[in-house]
Write an enzyme that holds these catalytic residues in place. Structure first.
Site: not given
Ligand code: 13P
Length: 246
Positions: A7, A92, A160, A208, A229-230
Site C-alpha cells: 500500500n 483502511h 492492522e 511495521s 506500507g512504508g
Molecule cells: P506500515 O507497513 O508502514 O506500518 O503501514 C501499514 C499499513 O498501513 C499498510 O496499509
C-alpha cells in the site's frame, strides 16, 4: 501461498517515480510470485501503471459504492474496471480515522466491490494498544455483515492495529503471536457468520512489516499474508518480503 500487498498510500509524488519504483519491484520479484503480489498506488497513477506493467496485480486504495452521480472527488468501481483494475482496498484505518469512514460505509464498499467481481481487501484494527479484541471483532462483523457466501473467496481481511503502523508516533510491530491470536479470533467470528465458506477468506497482518520480521508473521498458522506500507516504497525491501514468504 502467502499474499503480499503493498500500500503506497500518498506516495510517490510523480508518475516517473511510480514507474521507477514499479520497475524495481518488477525486476526484483520472481515471475512465479506475481500472482500473490498486489500493489496499491494512488488512483492517478493506476491507468499508466496497468498499461506499462500488465503482469502485476494492481489495486486501488479506496473506492466509492455508488456507480455515478453527484459525489465530488469520488471514484467508482466501473471507472477502476475500465482501466483494468481488479483489486480494491477499503476501510483502511487512515480512511476511517482521517476521513471519518464508518463500518457501515466500509460495508457498503465491500458489498458493491464484491458484486462487481473485484477482489476486496477490507482493513480492520484498533486505535490504541490494549483496546479490547471484542472491538476489533465487532468492527469486522459490522463491516462484513450480509455478504454473499459465494463472494467470500474474493475477500481478504487485513488486521492492522493502528498503533503498529510505522507512521504512528512510537509505533512498534505487533508481536507475531498476538496478531496470530487476533486473526484466529477474526477467523472464528467469520466462521460463526458464514460457516464453511468463511474458510476461503484470507487474513493479512499489517503494521511495521519489514524484510526482517516478515517471516515471523508469515509463519504463524492463521496469518495468510501481509499488508505492507512504508516498506513497499523500497523495491528491494518489498521484494525481500515477497521472497521471504514463499
Ligand atoms: P506500515 O507497513 O508502514 O506500518 O503501514 C501499514 C499499513 O498501513 C499498510 O496499509
Amino acid at each position: 501461498m502467502k499474499l503480499i500487498v503493498g500500500n503506497w498510500k500518498l506516495n510517490p509524488s510523480t508518475l516517473n517515480e511510480a514507474v521507477a519504483l514499479t520497475s524495481g519491484v518488477n525486476y526484483a520479484i520472481k515471475a512465479e510470485d506475481f500472482e500473490r503480489t498486489v500493489l496499491l498506488p494512488p488512483f492517478i497513477f493506476l491507468e499508466e501503471l496497468v498499461k506499462k506493467f500488465k503482469q502485476i496485480a494492481w489495486g486501488a486504495q479506496d473506492v466509492f459504492w455508488e456507480a455515478r452521480g453527484a459525489y465530488t472527488g469520488e471514484v467508482s468501481l466501473a471507472m477502476l474496471k475500465d482501466v483494468g483494475i481488479g483489486w480494491v482496498l477499503v476501510g483502511h484505518s487512515e480512511r476511517r480515522r482521517i476521513f471519518g469512514e464508518s463500518d457501515e460505509d466500509v460495508n457498503k464498499k465491500i458489498k458493491a466491490a464484491l458484486a462487481q467481481d473485484f477482489n476486496v481487501i477490507a482493513a480492520v484494527g484498533e486505535l490504541q494498544r490494549g483496546d479490547e479484541a471484542d472491538e476489533i471483532i465487532d468492527s469486522f462483523k459490522k463491516s462484513a455483515a450480509g455478504l454473499e457466501t459465494a463472494d467470500l473467496a474474493r475477500l481478504t481481511v487485513a488486521y492492522e492495529p493502528v498503533w503498529a503502523i510505522s507512521t504512528t508516533p512510537g509505533a512498534q510491530a505487533d508481536s507475531p503471536a498476538r496478531s496470530n491470536q487476533i486473526i484466529g479470533e477474526l477467523k472464528h467470528a467469520a466462521f460463526k457468520m458464514f460457516g464453511e465458506p468463511s474458510k476461503k477468506i484470507k487474513f493479512l497482518y499489517g503494521g511495521s512489516v519489514t524484510s526482517e520480521n516478515a517471516l515471523k508473521f508469515l509463519s504463524q498458522p492463521y496469518i495468510d499474508g501481509a499488508l505492507v506500507g512504508g516498506a513497499s516504497l523500497s523495491a528491494e525491501e518489498f521484494a525481500a518480503i515477497v521472497s521471504v514468504s514463499r
